[in-house]
Design an enzyme around this catalytic site. Sequence first.
Site, PDB file in Angstrom:
ATOM      1  N   MET A   1       0.827  -1.207   0.000  1.00 18.95           N
ATOM      2  CA  MET A   1       0.000   0.000   0.000  1.00 18.95           C
ATOM      3  C   MET A   1       0.866   1.263   0.000  1.00 18.95           C
ATOM      4  SD  MET A   1      -2.943  -0.983  -0.446  1.00 18.95           S
ATOM      5  CE  MET A   1      -3.890   0.510  -0.352  1.00 18.95           C
TER       6      MET A   1
ATOM      7  N   ASP B   1      11.508   3.645   4.537  1.00 24.94           N
ATOM      8  CA  ASP B   1      11.405   2.339   5.202  1.00 24.94           C
ATOM      9  C   ASP B   1      12.764   2.057   5.807  1.00 24.94           C
ATOM     10  OD1 ASP B   1      10.536  -0.192   6.101  1.00 24.94           O
ATOM     11  OD2 ASP B   1       9.069  -0.228   4.473  1.00 24.94           O
TER      12      ASP B   1
ATOM     13  N   GLU C   1      -0.271  -3.006  10.637  1.00 23.80           N
ATOM     14  CA  GLU C   1      -1.412  -2.672  11.489  1.00 23.80           C
ATOM     15  C   GLU C   1      -1.131  -2.985  12.955  1.00 23.80           C
ATOM     16  OE1 GLU C   1      -3.168  -0.615   9.757  1.00 23.80           O
ATOM     17  OE2 GLU C   1      -5.103  -1.631   9.577  1.00 23.80           O
TER      18      GLU C   1
ATOM     19  N   LYS D   1       2.383   2.395  15.515  1.00 17.72           N
ATOM     20  CA  LYS D   1       1.942   3.633  14.859  1.00 17.72           C
ATOM     21  C   LYS D   1       2.067   4.812  15.827  1.00 17.72           C
ATOM     22  CE  LYS D   1      -1.330   1.319  11.737  1.00 17.72           C
ATOM     23  NZ  LYS D   1      -1.031   1.584  10.342  1.00 17.72           N
TER      24      LYS D   1
ATOM     25  N   SER E   1      -6.561   0.337   7.887  1.00 18.17           N
ATOM     26  CA  SER E   1      -7.869  -0.090   7.394  1.00 18.17           C
ATOM     27  C   SER E   1      -8.712  -0.616   8.547  1.00 18.17           C
ATOM     28  CB  SER E   1      -7.707  -1.170   6.329  1.00 18.17           C
ATOM     29  OG  SER E   1      -7.005  -2.254   6.879  1.00 18.17           O
TER      30      SER E   1
ATOM     31  N   HIS F   1      -7.772   6.157   3.528  1.00 14.38           N
ATOM     32  CA  HIS F   1      -7.811   4.720   3.287  1.00 14.38           C
ATOM     33  C   HIS F   1      -7.906   4.434   1.793  1.00 14.38           C
ATOM     34  CE1 HIS F   1      -9.894   0.614   3.670  1.00 14.38           C
ATOM     35  NE2 HIS F   1      -8.601   0.473   3.777  1.00 14.38           N
TER      36      HIS F   1
ATOM     37  N   ASN G   1      -6.603  -1.351  -2.793  1.00 10.02           N
ATOM     38  CA  ASN G   1      -5.617  -2.072  -3.586  1.00 10.02           C
ATOM     39  C   ASN G   1      -6.270  -2.641  -4.854  1.00 10.02           C
ATOM     40  OD1 ASN G   1      -3.317  -3.439  -4.293  1.00 10.02           O
ATOM     41  ND2 ASN G   1      -3.528  -5.043  -2.761  1.00 10.02           N
TER      42      ASN G   1
ATOM     43  N   ASN H   1     -15.214  -1.766   3.374  1.00  8.69           N
ATOM     44  CA  ASN H   1     -14.935  -3.117   3.866  1.00  8.69           C
ATOM     45  C   ASN H   1     -16.084  -3.641   4.716  1.00  8.69           C
ATOM     46  OD1 ASN H   1     -12.550  -3.374   2.580  1.00  8.69           O
ATOM     47  ND2 ASN H   1     -11.283  -2.776   4.320  1.00  8.69           N
TER      48      ASN H   1
END
Length: 677
Positions: free
Chosen positions: A318, A337, A392, A397, A419, A440, A443, A490
């Site tokens: 993502m 990263d 996640e 985070k 998500s 959000h 994909n 979702n």
Amino acid sequence: MSEETTFRHWHLEIDAEEIAWLTLDKADAPVNVLSVDVIAELDRRLQALSEAPVKGLVIRSAKPNGFIAGADIKEFLKVRDVAEASELMRGCHTVLDRLEAFSYPTVALIHGFCLGGGLELALACRYRIAEDDPATRLGLPEVRLGIHPGFGGSVRLPRLIGPVQAMQLMLTGRSVSARSARRLGIVDFAVPRRQLLRAAREVVRHPPAPHKPSRLQRLAGGAAARPLLAAYLRRSVAKRAPERHYPAPYALIRLWERHAGDPRAMLAEEARSVAQLVTGTTAQNLIRVFFLQEKMKALGKGSDFRVGHVHVVGAGVMGGDIAAWCALRGLQVTLQDQAPERLAPALGRAHDLFRKRLRQPRLVQAAMDRLMPDIEGRGVGRADVVVEAIFEDADAKRALYREIEPRMKPGALLATNTSSIPLEELESSLSAPGRLVGLHFFNPVAKMQLVEIVHGRDTDPAVVAQATAFARHIDRLPLPVKSSPGFLVNRILMPYLLEAVLLESEGVAPELIDRAAVDFGMPMGPIELADTVGLDICLSVAEILAHSLDGTVPQRLRSLVEAGRLGRKSGQGFYTYKKGKPRKARVRHDAAPADLGDRLVLALLNEAVACLREGIVENEDLLDGGIVFGTGFAPFRGGPIHYIRSEGAANLRARLEALAHAHGERFTPDAGWEALF
Ligand code: COA
């Protein structure tokens, strides 16, 4: 009142060389469209010009964004019946026939978009000159609105470039650049902006022979070849769109097959055919979807937030794809990263995307230069938007926000691509909790237009407006949603996917389940969709939703994931994959349970009703738009809530009750159905 002041849209100037320049600048409108009054005024201008002592006529637009965006789609929604629609089309034919019959050279001078009726007007001119610029797009996109060209385009385009290319353009609705249009013969010249006026003058002074299709191209339209080509076209359309859901392309093929030998008859039939289509439910629903999209686009207009630099943390699928998309859209991007080997796959995918979309090596290189790997996270301090797209885990985070917030520019946007984790859980580590917003993406990022703009209890409304403007800036469709498990897309998709898994574990063949959904109008069945998304990802979203919404996760999904069958990416899920394609067995239609379609679709609709009642989105239209653009929900049905209204809420609720009786409480109708009666 002088004659001139009665003209509001079309401005005429005759220069010293006796060339008439007729310029469209539709009054009080951001784009030029051919509304009824614009066409009526054009007719008055043309009547006066047809006998005027001039050497040539050049038709152009005064709007910077383009030539003409087509017929006025808003007027399509007001047409009462077939007779009225037919009369509208015939009226327009008369005007364009008049233009076509001019004895002196007529030139359409095109920049920006030239679509639908706009291109049909240009086709009635003897010559077309287009600006050679990436913003120039020519096309006949009517099939996307459930109709086909109705201002003579179905007759004039095949005559100009031959039926094979013309039909393909009209049947797909795709638009082409000025250069491609030149290659196809749709335009006579593609020139840079500075040469446009000179080119038009030159054509009037020394008119070249108008473009004609080659002999071979003409042959394909001959009486003998027509049925063969028509059959071929029908077969290729059928692969994408069945006639009972999308009648327009079939009507166009029929029109051409029957009448291409007789242009007069074909024009009359074109009007009749479009009049039939435009008053039908498919066209009315597709037009509704066009305006839902416009509504979502407009959400981004309220803010003057400017973005030049985006910093993305997390180079997974993502994060990497969001970074690549932003660079494609012209932004400076830093992608962070922990190690080069984590960044490499994202850069590789970005290169593929740029090559596919930009083609020219110079542009691909420029896009690569805009996307900078940034292991130390130096971009944080320069970015207008920081997108967090790490795994996640709420603790990770929060720790990241604690570290980056003090380094961010004042006023920069901090967005998370989570998500599943509520914003309220994440914002506690920030000194200004109101600045966190969810972005959000879906994909694959480059394909899925929708972006949910997630606002938590404390999110500052100005930050939501900025995030929405950012989504528009990178040409995505923003959908503001409340922070709650699964957000909108979702959450609504999951009961439908899980019902499909349950059906499969009851012994119904996956092929049958998928076919039922495709028959309803979904772009892909739920079993294949689950395999495509990845069964591990489905499982994790399902578990989060089951936890917060009291649902259960089918054991079958867990077993497949435990066995390492993760779907397409692992070569095996519900289906076995060969070269990325599922191997599907032939199954008998009559082996499907009678309530198969209902079990899938009503599970989805019931959740949509619950989301509406809970205010996950602001209104029905945004819910419909979100689900059409976020899941591909049968666009010709106009969105789930619109579908409920057109089928009758009482009828559908009764069917849900029957399902609850037969299969269990998960089908118990939500309390929100009452409000839709
Ligand atoms: N009829 C009526 N209104 C139209 C229109 C049309 N054919 N094309 C654009 N508009 C309106 C939009 O609704 C919008 O109105 P708003 O400002 O009230 O919201 C405005 O023009 C600007 O359009 P927008 O889509 O925001 O601009 P854009 O630059 O993103 O895209 C187009 C411009 C022309 C590419 C896009 O609007 C489009 O695809 N239009 C439809 C083209 C079409 O299908 N033509 C065939 C009609 S049969």
